[in-house]
Write a protein that holds these residues in place. Structure first.
Motif, PDB file in Angstrom:
ATOM      1  N   GLY A  27       0.778  -1.228   0.000  1.00 56.59           N
ATOM      2  CA  GLY A  27       0.000   0.000   0.000  1.00 56.59           C
ATOM      3  C   GLY A  27       0.806   1.273   0.000  1.00 56.59           C
ATOM      4  N   ILE A  28       2.111   1.171  -0.051  1.00 57.06           N
ATOM      5  CA  ILE A  28       2.970   2.358   0.006  1.00 57.06           C
ATOM      6  C   ILE A  28       3.667   2.557  -1.331  1.00 57.06           C
ATOM      7  CG2 ILE A  28       4.970   3.421   1.094  1.00 57.06           C
ATOM      8  CD1 ILE A  28       2.551   3.326   2.889  1.00 57.06           C
ATOM      9  N   SER A  29       3.663   3.798  -1.825  1.00 57.98           N
ATOM     10  CA  SER A  29       4.458   4.139  -2.999  1.00 57.98           C
ATOM     11  C   SER A  29       5.825   4.602  -2.533  1.00 57.98           C
ATOM     12  CB  SER A  29       3.789   5.240  -3.812  1.00 57.98           C
ATOM     13  OG  SER A  29       4.673   5.680  -4.831  1.00 57.98           O
ATOM     14  N   PHE A  30       6.837   3.918  -2.964  1.00 54.09           N
ATOM     15  CA  PHE A  30       8.188   4.235  -2.504  1.00 54.09           C
ATOM     16  C   PHE A  30       8.740   5.522  -3.116  1.00 54.09           C
ATOM     17  CE2 PHE A  30       8.012   0.941   0.142  1.00 54.09           C
ATOM     18  CZ  PHE A  30       8.695  -0.238  -0.090  1.00 54.09           C
ATOM     19  N   SER A  31       7.989   6.162  -3.972  1.00 55.10           N
ATOM     20  CA  SER A  31       8.426   7.435  -4.534  1.00 55.10           C
ATOM     21  C   SER A  31       8.099   8.604  -3.608  1.00 55.10           C
ATOM     22  CB  SER A  31       7.767   7.666  -5.893  1.00 55.10           C
ATOM     23  OG  SER A  31       6.373   7.806  -5.727  1.00 55.10           O
ATOM     24  N   LEU A  32       7.399   8.331  -2.503  1.00 54.36           N
ATOM     25  CA  LEU A  32       6.902   9.409  -1.639  1.00 54.36           C
ATOM     26  C   LEU A  32       7.875   9.841  -0.557  1.00 54.36           C
ATOM     27  CD1 LEU A  32       3.194   8.286  -1.175  1.00 54.36           C
ATOM     28  CD2 LEU A  32       4.135   9.955  -2.771  1.00 54.36           C
ATOM     29  N   ASN A  33       8.979   9.114  -0.397  1.00 59.05           N
ATOM     30  CA  ASN A  33       9.903   9.472   0.668  1.00 59.05           C
ATOM     31  C   ASN A  33      11.289   8.980   0.308  1.00 59.05           C
ATOM     32  OD1 ASN A  33      10.868  10.386   3.153  1.00 59.05           O
ATOM     33  ND2 ASN A  33       9.089   9.606   4.266  1.00 59.05           N
ATOM     34  N   ASN A  34      12.271   9.517   1.004  1.00 58.00           N
ATOM     35  CA  ASN A  34      13.627   9.005   0.850  1.00 58.00           C
ATOM     36  C   ASN A  34      13.701   7.608   1.457  1.00 58.00           C
ATOM     37  OD1 ASN A  34      14.379  11.496  -0.217  1.00 58.00           O
ATOM     38  ND2 ASN A  34      14.935  12.292   1.788  1.00 58.00           N
ATOM     39  N   MET A  35      14.501   6.760   0.840  1.00 59.28           N
ATOM     40  CA  MET A  35      14.631   5.393   1.329  1.00 59.28           C
ATOM     41  C   MET A  35      16.097   5.005   1.403  1.00 59.28           C
ATOM     42  SD  MET A  35      11.545   3.295  -0.466  1.00 59.28           S
ATOM     43  CE  MET A  35      11.741   1.980   0.757  1.00 59.28           C
ATOM     44  N   GLY A  36      16.373   4.006   2.226  1.00 55.88           N
ATOM     45  CA  GLY A  36      17.752   3.589   2.360  1.00 55.88           C
ATOM     46  C   GLY A  36      17.897   2.144   2.793  1.00 55.88           C
ATOM     47  N   TRP A  37      19.081   1.666   2.622  1.00 55.49           N
ATOM     48  CA  TRP A  37      19.493   0.378   3.179  1.00 55.49           C
ATOM     49  C   TRP A  37      20.572   0.654   4.225  1.00 55.49           C
ATOM     50  CZ3 TRP A  37      17.167  -4.163   2.516  1.00 55.49           C
ATOM     51  CH2 TRP A  37      16.354  -4.348   1.391  1.00 55.49           C
ATOM     52  N   TYR A  38      20.396   0.058   5.378  1.00 57.53           N
ATOM     53  CA  TYR A  38      21.353   0.165   6.459  1.00 57.53           C
ATOM     54  C   TYR A  38      21.752  -1.250   6.866  1.00 57.53           C
ATOM     55  CZ  TYR A  38      19.953   5.068   7.038  1.00 57.53           C
ATOM     56  OH  TYR A  38      19.710   6.403   6.840  1.00 57.53           O
ATOM     57  N   ARG A  39      22.827  -1.344   7.630  1.00 57.75           N
ATOM     58  CA  ARG A  39      23.228  -2.651   8.144  1.00 57.75           C
ATOM     59  C   ARG A  39      23.827  -2.494   9.536  1.00 57.75           C
ATOM     60  NH1 ARG A  39      28.328  -3.934   4.083  1.00 57.75           N
ATOM     61  NH2 ARG A  39      29.857  -2.510   5.048  1.00 57.75           N
ATOM     62  N   GLN A  40      23.725  -3.578  10.292  1.00 52.78           N
ATOM     63  CA  GLN A  40      24.300  -3.596  11.626  1.00 52.78           C
ATOM     64  C   GLN A  40      24.980  -4.940  11.851  1.00 52.78           C
ATOM     65  OE1 GLN A  40      21.600  -2.647  14.838  1.00 52.78           O
ATOM     66  NE2 GLN A  40      23.292  -2.126  16.182  1.00 52.78           N
ATOM     67  N   ALA A  41      26.273  -4.883  12.046  1.00 55.28           N
ATOM     68  CA  ALA A  41      27.054  -6.077  12.341  1.00 55.28           C
ATOM     69  C   ALA A  41      27.111  -6.280  13.854  1.00 55.28           C
ATOM     70  CB  ALA A  41      28.453  -5.944  11.762  1.00 55.28           C
ATOM     71  N   PRO A  42      27.369  -7.490  14.304  1.00 50.93           N
ATOM     72  CA  PRO A  42      27.441  -7.750  15.750  1.00 50.93           C
ATOM     73  C   PRO A  42      28.458  -6.847  16.431  1.00 50.93           C
ATOM     74  CG  PRO A  42      27.401  -9.808  14.535  1.00 50.93           C
ATOM     75  CD  PRO A  42      27.538  -8.720  13.514  1.00 50.93           C
ATOM     76  N   GLY A  43      28.024  -6.194  17.496  1.00 49.85           N
ATOM     77  CA  GLY A  43      28.907  -5.333  18.261  1.00 49.85           C
ATOM     78  C   GLY A  43      29.171  -3.979  17.644  1.00 49.85           C
TER      79      GLY A  43
END
Length: 111
Positions: A26-42
Motif C-alpha cells: 500500500g505504500i508508494s516508494f516514490s513518496l519518501n527518501n529510502m535507504g538500506w542500512y546494516r548492523q554487524a554484531p557489536g
C-alpha cells in the motif's frame, strides 16, 4: 503505519552476490527518501545506500562499486544488489522509508 519487510538475505561465499528486496503493502516508494542500512554484531547501524524521492542515489564508501540501490518502476519495491561480497559485509540489513524500519534480513558472507 508503514510495515516494511526485507527479503533476500542468506549465506553466500565471498565474491558472491545477493539481491535484497524491500516491500511495504500500500505504500508508494516514490513518496519518501529510502535507504538500506546494516548492523554487524557489536557495531552501530550504518548507512549502506540511499535513494531519494527523485531517484538520486548515494553510497557508503564501503559499498561504492559493489552495491546498487534501485526502485521498481511501479515504486512498490526497493532493491539492493550486492556483488563481490566480502566477509565484512556480514550483518543484518534493514530498509528504511523515512523514519520507518523493517525487521531486517541476515546476510552472512563466508570466507
Amino acid at each position: 503505519q508503514v510495515q516494511l519487510v526485507e527479503s533476500g538475505g542468506g549465506v553466500v561465499q565471498a565474491g558472491g552476490s545477493l539481491r535484497l528486496t524491500c516491500t511495504a503493502p500500500g505504500i508508494s516508494f516514490s513518496l519518501n527518501n529510502m535507504g538500506w542500512y546494516r548492523q554487524a554484531p557489536g557495531k552501530e547501524r550504518e548507512l549502506v545506500a540511499m535513494i531519494n524521492r527523485g531517484g538520486i542515489t548515494n553510497y557508503a564508501d564501503s559499498a561504492k562499486g559493489r552495491f546498487s540501490i534501485s526502485r521498481s518502476t511501479d515504486n512498490t519495491r526497493m532493491y539492493l544488489q550486492m556483488n563481490n561480497l566480502k566477509s565484512e559485509d556480514t550483518a543484518v540489513y534493514y530498509c528504511s522509508f523515512g523514519n520507518n524500519w523493517g525487521p531486517g534480513t541476515q546476510v552472512t558472507v563466508s570466507s
